[in-house]
Design a protein around this motif. Structure first.
Motif, PDB file in Angstrom:
ATOM      1  N   MET A   1      17.881 -16.178 -50.735  1.00 40.31           N
ATOM      2  CA  MET A   1      18.163 -16.356 -49.337  1.00 40.31           C
ATOM      3  C   MET A   1      16.923 -16.908 -48.649  1.00 40.31           C
ATOM      4  O   MET A   1      15.846 -16.362 -48.786  1.00 40.31           O
ATOM      5  CB  MET A   1      18.553 -15.003 -48.740  1.00 40.31           C
ATOM      6  N   LYS A   2      17.110 -17.977 -47.919  1.00 36.89           N
ATOM      7  CA  LYS A   2      16.002 -18.619 -47.234  1.00 36.89           C
ATOM      8  C   LYS A   2      15.896 -18.074 -45.818  1.00 36.89           C
ATOM      9  O   LYS A   2      16.901 -17.880 -45.152  1.00 36.89           O
ATOM     10  CB  LYS A   2      16.208 -20.121 -47.169  1.00 36.89           C
ATOM     11  N   THR A   3      14.651 -17.836 -45.397  1.00 32.67           N
ATOM     12  CA  THR A   3      14.435 -17.400 -44.018  1.00 32.67           C
ATOM     13  C   THR A   3      13.810 -18.550 -43.235  1.00 32.67           C
ATOM     14  O   THR A   3      12.999 -19.305 -43.749  1.00 32.67           O
ATOM     15  CB  THR A   3      13.494 -16.179 -43.953  1.00 32.67           C
ATOM     16  N   MET A   4      14.214 -18.648 -41.999  1.00 30.72           N
ATOM     17  CA  MET A   4      13.694 -19.722 -41.147  1.00 30.72           C
ATOM     18  C   MET A   4      12.308 -19.322 -40.643  1.00 30.72           C
ATOM     19  O   MET A   4      12.090 -18.185 -40.245  1.00 30.72           O
ATOM     20  CB  MET A   4      14.620 -19.932 -39.942  1.00 30.72           C
ATOM     21  N   LYS A   5      11.406 -20.278 -40.650  1.00 26.35           N
ATOM     22  CA  LYS A   5      10.085 -20.042 -40.070  1.00 26.35           C
ATOM     23  C   LYS A   5      10.156 -20.361 -38.590  1.00 26.35           C
ATOM     24  O   LYS A   5      10.703 -21.380 -38.201  1.00 26.35           O
ATOM     25  CB  LYS A   5       9.041 -20.932 -40.719  1.00 26.35           C
ATOM     26  N   THR A   6       9.610 -19.451 -37.784  1.00 23.78           N
ATOM     27  CA  THR A   6       9.588 -19.720 -36.346  1.00 23.78           C
ATOM     28  C   THR A   6       8.292 -20.438 -36.021  1.00 23.78           C
ATOM     29  O   THR A   6       7.230 -20.113 -36.536  1.00 23.78           O
ATOM     30  CB  THR A   6       9.675 -18.422 -35.532  1.00 23.78           C
ATOM     31  N   GLN A   7       8.423 -21.388 -35.158  1.00 25.33           N
ATOM     32  CA  GLN A   7       7.243 -22.142 -34.749  1.00 25.33           C
ATOM     33  C   GLN A   7       6.505 -21.371 -33.670  1.00 25.33           C
ATOM     34  O   GLN A   7       7.107 -20.688 -32.849  1.00 25.33           O
ATOM     35  CB  GLN A   7       7.652 -23.515 -34.220  1.00 25.33           C
ATOM     36  N   ARG A   8       5.222 -21.510 -33.685  1.00 23.52           N
ATOM     37  CA  ARG A   8       4.393 -20.851 -32.685  1.00 23.52           C
ATOM     38  C   ARG A   8       3.580 -21.914 -31.973  1.00 23.52           C
ATOM     39  O   ARG A   8       3.237 -22.937 -32.535  1.00 23.52           O
ATOM     40  CB  ARG A   8       3.460 -19.846 -33.325  1.00 23.52           C
ATOM     41  N   GLY A   9       3.256 -21.622 -30.710  1.00 22.84           N
ATOM     42  CA  GLY A   9       2.444 -22.556 -29.959  1.00 22.84           C
ATOM     43  C   GLY A   9       3.003 -22.762 -28.571  1.00 22.84           C
ATOM     44  O   GLY A   9       3.973 -22.127 -28.163  1.00 22.84           O
ATOM     45  N   MET A  10       2.401 -23.668 -27.879  1.00 26.34           N
ATOM     46  CA  MET A  10       2.787 -23.925 -26.499  1.00 26.34           C
ATOM     47  C   MET A  10       3.785 -25.074 -26.443  1.00 26.34           C
ATOM     48  O   MET A  10       3.664 -26.048 -27.177  1.00 26.34           O
ATOM     49  CB  MET A  10       1.559 -24.306 -25.661  1.00 26.34           C
ATOM     50  N   THR A  11       4.701 -24.946 -25.524  1.00 22.54           N
ATOM     51  CA  THR A  11       5.592 -26.072 -25.267  1.00 22.54           C
ATOM     52  C   THR A  11       4.874 -27.038 -24.330  1.00 22.54           C
ATOM     53  O   THR A  11       3.845 -26.715 -23.736  1.00 22.54           O
ATOM     54  CB  THR A  11       6.905 -25.603 -24.613  1.00 22.54           C
ATOM     55  N   LEU A  12       5.415 -28.208 -24.174  1.00 22.13           N
ATOM     56  CA  LEU A  12       4.825 -29.199 -23.288  1.00 22.13           C
ATOM     57  C   LEU A  12       4.799 -28.684 -21.848  1.00 22.13           C
ATOM     58  O   LEU A  12       3.808 -28.860 -21.133  1.00 22.13           O
ATOM     59  CB  LEU A  12       5.601 -30.519 -23.364  1.00 22.13           C
ATOM     60  N   THR A  13       5.850 -28.001 -21.433  1.00 20.57           N
ATOM     61  CA  THR A  13       5.913 -27.474 -20.070  1.00 20.57           C
ATOM     62  C   THR A  13       4.828 -26.421 -19.844  1.00 20.57           C
ATOM     63  O   THR A  13       4.130 -26.454 -18.830  1.00 20.57           O
ATOM     64  CB  THR A  13       7.297 -26.860 -19.793  1.00 20.57           C
ATOM     65  N   SER A  14       4.664 -25.501 -20.777  1.00 20.89           N
ATOM     66  CA  SER A  14       3.638 -24.466 -20.598  1.00 20.89           C
ATOM     67  C   SER A  14       2.240 -25.075 -20.654  1.00 20.89           C
ATOM     68  O   SER A  14       1.335 -24.634 -19.945  1.00 20.89           O
ATOM     69  CB  SER A  14       3.796 -23.350 -21.629  1.00 20.89           C
ATOM     70  N   PHE A  15       2.060 -26.105 -21.469  1.00 21.97           N
ATOM     71  CA  PHE A  15       0.766 -26.789 -21.520  1.00 21.97           C
ATOM     72  C   PHE A  15       0.450 -27.450 -20.178  1.00 21.97           C
ATOM     73  O   PHE A  15      -0.673 -27.375 -19.683  1.00 21.97           O
ATOM     74  CB  PHE A  15       0.750 -27.833 -22.643  1.00 21.97           C
ATOM     75  N   LEU A  16       1.443 -28.075 -19.560  1.00 23.35           N
ATOM     76  CA  LEU A  16       1.244 -28.712 -18.259  1.00 23.35           C
ATOM     77  C   LEU A  16       0.944 -27.682 -17.169  1.00 23.35           C
ATOM     78  O   LEU A  16       0.127 -27.929 -16.283  1.00 23.35           O
ATOM     79  CB  LEU A  16       2.453 -29.562 -17.879  1.00 23.35           C
ATOM     80  N   VAL A  17       1.578 -26.522 -17.229  1.00 23.58           N
ATOM     81  CA  VAL A  17       1.308 -25.460 -16.259  1.00 23.58           C
ATOM     82  C   VAL A  17      -0.134 -24.980 -16.400  1.00 23.58           C
ATOM     83  O   VAL A  17      -0.859 -24.843 -15.407  1.00 23.58           O
ATOM     84  CB  VAL A  17       2.306 -24.288 -16.427  1.00 23.58           C
ATOM     85  N   VAL A  18      -0.556 -24.742 -17.629  1.00 24.95           N
ATOM     86  CA  VAL A  18      -1.935 -24.299 -17.866  1.00 24.95           C
ATOM     87  C   VAL A  18      -2.913 -25.384 -17.424  1.00 24.95           C
ATOM     88  O   VAL A  18      -3.943 -25.098 -16.792  1.00 24.95           O
ATOM     89  CB  VAL A  18      -2.141 -23.932 -19.358  1.00 24.95           C
ATOM     90  N   LEU A  19      -2.593 -26.642 -17.712  1.00 29.13           N
ATOM     91  CA  LEU A  19      -3.450 -27.748 -17.316  1.00 29.13           C
ATOM     92  C   LEU A  19      -3.573 -27.839 -15.788  1.00 29.13           C
ATOM     93  O   LEU A  19      -4.666 -28.067 -15.257  1.00 29.13           O
ATOM     94  CB  LEU A  19      -2.912 -29.061 -17.884  1.00 29.13           C
ATOM     95  N   CYS A  20      -2.476 -27.629 -15.078  1.00 28.07           N
ATOM     96  CA  CYS A  20      -2.512 -27.644 -13.607  1.00 28.07           C
ATOM     97  C   CYS A  20      -3.368 -26.499 -13.055  1.00 28.07           C
ATOM     98  O   CYS A  20      -4.145 -26.697 -12.114  1.00 28.07           O
ATOM     99  CB  CYS A  20      -1.100 -27.556 -13.037  1.00 28.07           C
ATOM    100  N   ILE A  21      -3.243 -25.320 -13.624  1.00 29.80           N
ATOM    101  CA  ILE A  21      -4.021 -24.167 -13.166  1.00 29.80           C
ATOM    102  C   ILE A  21      -5.505 -24.393 -13.421  1.00 29.80           C
ATOM    103  O   ILE A  21      -6.340 -24.152 -12.537  1.00 29.80           O
ATOM    104  CB  ILE A  21      -3.518 -22.871 -13.843  1.00 29.80           C
ATOM    105  N   VAL A  22      -5.849 -24.883 -14.586  1.00 30.40           N
ATOM    106  CA  VAL A  22      -7.252 -25.159 -14.902  1.00 30.40           C
ATOM    107  C   VAL A  22      -7.789 -26.272 -14.006  1.00 30.40           C
ATOM    108  O   VAL A  22      -8.905 -26.193 -13.491  1.00 30.40           O
ATOM    109  CB  VAL A  22      -7.418 -25.511 -16.399  1.00 30.40           C
ATOM    110  N   GLY A  23      -6.994 -27.300 -13.788  1.00 28.79           N
ATOM    111  CA  GLY A  23      -7.408 -28.405 -12.910  1.00 28.79           C
ATOM    112  C   GLY A  23      -7.653 -27.940 -11.490  1.00 28.79           C
ATOM    113  O   GLY A  23      -8.630 -28.345 -10.856  1.00 28.79           O
ATOM    114  N   PHE A  24      -6.779 -27.083 -10.965  1.00 30.69           N
ATOM    115  CA  PHE A  24      -6.953 -26.556  -9.614  1.00 30.69           C
ATOM    116  C   PHE A  24      -8.216 -25.693  -9.537  1.00 30.69           C
ATOM    117  O   PHE A  24      -8.969 -25.762  -8.567  1.00 30.69           O
ATOM    118  CB  PHE A  24      -5.727 -25.758  -9.175  1.00 30.69           C
ATOM    119  N   GLY A  25      -8.460 -24.900 -10.573  1.00 26.36           N
ATOM    120  CA  GLY A  25      -9.677 -24.084 -10.614  1.00 26.36           C
ATOM    121  C   GLY A  25     -10.930 -24.951 -10.624  1.00 26.36           C
ATOM    122  O   GLY A  25     -11.910 -24.651  -9.941  1.00 26.36           O
TER     123      GLY A  25
END
Length: 127
Positions: A1-25
Motif C-alpha cells: 500500500m502506497k502512502t501519499m507524501k504531503t508537501q510542506r512549505g509556503m504557498t505563493l499567497t502566504s509568501f506574498l503576505v510575509v513579504l508585504c509584512i516584512v516590506g512594511f516593517g
C-alpha cells in the motif's frame, strides 16, 4: 500500500503576505532610522560640549554656539535654538534639548518622535 507524501512549505499567497509584512516593517524602519540617528548626534554633541575645558563658566550663548557647530557637522535639521534651554546648577549649567520630529508615513499619516536629552556642564566634566 502506497502512502501519499504531503508537501510542506509556503504557498505563493502566504509568501506574498510575509513579504508585504516584512516590506512594511522595513519601510517603517527607513522612516525611523534618520530620526534616531539625529538624536544620537544630539547626545554626542552634548557630551562633546560637556568635555570642553571651562564650559561651566561660559555664557549660555557661547555654549549653544559650540553645540550647534557640532550639530552642523552631523547635518542635523530638526533641532532649533528655541529647543535648547539652560538651567543654572551648582558648579555650572544643565543643558536641555527637547524637540519633535514629524515625518510623513503613508497618505495623511505621520510618524512623530519626541526627543529629550540633557547634559550637565559642570566643573567636574561630563557625567
Amino acid at each position: 500500500m502506497k502512502t501519499m507524501k504531503t508537501q510542506r512549505g509556503m504557498t505563493l499567497t502566504s509568501f506574498l503576505v510575509v513579504l508585504c509584512i516584512v516590506g512594511f516593517g522595513l519601510y517603517i524602519g527607513m522612516k525611523l532610522f534618520p530620526m534616531y540617528s539625529e538624536f544620537y548626534a544630539v547626545k554626542t554633541a552634548l557630551k562633546g560640549v560637556a568635555k570642553e575645558p571651562g564650559v561651566a563658566n561660559m555664557e549660555p550663548g557661547k555654549v549653544q554656539e559650540m553645540f550647534f557647530r557640532r550639530l552642523d557637522i552631523s547635518y542635523s535639521e530638526s533641532v532649533k535654538p528655541a529647543n535648547v534651554k539652560f538651567e543654572r546648577v551648582s558648579g555650572g549649567w544643565n543643558m536641555k534639548v527637547n524637540y519633535e520630529v514629524r515625518r510623513p508615513l503613508v497618505g495623511n499619516l505621520d510618524v512623530v518622535g519626541k526627543f529629550d536629552a540633557h547634559q550637565e556642564l559642570t566643573l567636574s566634566g561630563a557625567d
